[in-house]
Design a protein around this motif. Structure first.
Motif, PDB file in Angstrom:
ATOM      1  N   LEU A 125       8.998  43.741  58.070  1.00 44.83           N
ATOM      2  CA  LEU A 125      10.312  43.708  57.435  1.00 44.83           C
ATOM      3  C   LEU A 125      11.273  42.918  58.321  1.00 44.83           C
ATOM      4  CD1 LEU A 125      12.152  44.726  55.114  1.00 44.83           C
ATOM      5  CD2 LEU A 125      12.693  46.698  56.575  1.00 44.83           C
ATOM      6  N   LEU A 126      11.825  41.837  57.770  1.00 46.39           N
ATOM      7  CA  LEU A 126      12.729  40.974  58.520  1.00 46.39           C
ATOM      8  C   LEU A 126      14.194  41.310  58.279  1.00 46.39           C
ATOM      9  CD1 LEU A 126      11.010  37.526  57.893  1.00 46.39           C
ATOM     10  CD2 LEU A 126      10.697  39.083  59.839  1.00 46.39           C
ATOM     11  N   ALA A 127      14.551  41.559  57.017  1.00 43.50           N
ATOM     12  CA  ALA A 127      15.956  41.788  56.678  1.00 43.50           C
ATOM     13  C   ALA A 127      16.064  42.573  55.384  1.00 43.50           C
ATOM     14  CB  ALA A 127      16.702  40.462  56.535  1.00 43.50           C
ATOM     15  N   SER A 128      17.166  43.275  55.240  1.00 44.41           N
ATOM     16  CA  SER A 128      17.510  43.931  53.979  1.00 44.41           C
ATOM     17  C   SER A 128      18.961  43.596  53.668  1.00 44.41           C
ATOM     18  CB  SER A 128      17.310  45.451  54.058  1.00 44.41           C
ATOM     19  OG  SER A 128      18.047  46.007  55.130  1.00 44.41           O
ATOM     20  N   ALA A 129      19.256  43.462  52.379  1.00 47.20           N
ATOM     21  CA  ALA A 129      20.598  43.042  51.972  1.00 47.20           C
ATOM     22  C   ALA A 129      21.028  43.797  50.739  1.00 47.20           C
ATOM     23  CB  ALA A 129      20.635  41.535  51.713  1.00 47.20           C
ATOM     24  N   ARG A 130      22.324  43.945  50.564  1.00 45.57           N
ATOM     25  CA  ARG A 130      22.904  44.537  49.349  1.00 45.57           C
ATOM     26  C   ARG A 130      24.044  43.631  48.876  1.00 45.57           C
ATOM     27  NH1 ARG A 130      24.183  50.665  47.560  1.00 45.57           N
ATOM     28  NH2 ARG A 130      21.987  50.394  47.013  1.00 45.57           N
TER      29      ARG A 130
END
Length: 266
Positions: free
Chosen positions: A254-259
């Motif tokens: 997992l590199l990044a999460s965004a909303r």
């Protein structure tokens, strides 16, 4: 997948230090999204300016972006202010404007890696999907989204946009043309690469521009692009829509999460 020529983000968007604490860049028409310059590119430039302005080259940990106006293809001017928070954290407030009017603002958090007694957790693993070379290419319509020509999108799971599906999600391998370094700024572009997650449930396109975008960086890519991007609609109603996006590298990290909070204009 064939590897593409790598350019820096600064080269692609002519990002230059204009002196007196200012930077300038231009997003040409080929990077136009639904209603103006691609939102992920604006986010990427804000991140890159924060990194350039920081007194110390620390890893990017988080970004909190707000759009304050509708950007055009004119030159963007950026200003950054650095705030030191304790021994390991720095926050840079970065503002973008055109012709003296605000376009976007972001708080970019940088932080050094420190030893901790808390066990490491790498985040949720990537979903099981076919390898990128087994997935057919999908093209966004250039007459609607010229920036689509910069994305090599290979759907890997879930429905396609505008198919009247029941599930508001999309999952695809994505690379860039030209290829950019797989860093936090590029991850911001990729977090906004797919259409709004409600699109698979629709039959005709609707303008749903981003109002805010928050991104958290979990790890450094180990193999460059492409990466696996999955976007899921969290809710839509009352003229507003919220999407959650996760990005993994080819090893499943997992590199990044965004909303994103979006305004439904149609």
């Amino acid at each position: 997948m064939k590897q593409l020529t790598t350019r820096t983000l600064a080269e692609e968007f002519a990002l230059t230090d204009a002196g007196a604490g200012r930077w300038q860049a231009r997003v040409d028409r080929s990077w136009r999204g639904w209603t103006g310059p691609h939102g992920g590119v604006i986010a990427a430039l804000l991140i890159e300016v924060a990194r350039a302005a920081a007194a110390e080259p620390l890893p990017v940990r988080a970004v909190d972006l707000r759009f304050l106006g509708r950007p055009t293809e004119d030159v963007l001017t950026f200003r950054a202010t650095e705030h030191t928070v304790g021994r390991s954290t720095v926050v840079l407030d970065v503002h973008a404007e055109q012709d003296g009017s605000p376009v976007a603002a972001a708080s970019v958090t940088l932080g050094r890696t420190v030893d901790s007694s808390v066990p490491n957790y790498a985040g949720a693993p990537a979903p099981r999907v076919p390898d990128v070379d087994s997935c057919a290419r999908f093209a966004l319509p250039p007459e609607l989204v010229p920036a689509g020509a910069h994305f090599d999108i290979r759907p890997a799971a879930g429905p396609l946009p505008l198919t009247g599906a029941d599930e508001p999600m999309m999952c695809a391998w994505i690379a860039l043309r030209p290829e950019l370094p797989a860093d936090a700024a590029t991850l911001a572009i990729l977090a906004d690469a797919l259409p709004p997650a409600i699109f698979p449930t629709l039959r005709a396109p609707v303008a749903i521009p981003t109002v805010t975008l928050s991104m958290h960086v979990h790890g450094a890519p180990t193999g460059g692009l492409p990466v696996l991007v999955r976007t899921v609609n969290a809710s839509t109603g009352g003229g507003w829509s919220v999407d959650d996006t996760s990005i993994w590298d080819r090893s499943g990290l997992l590199l990044a999460s965004a909303r994103q909070t979006r305004r439904v204009l149609g």
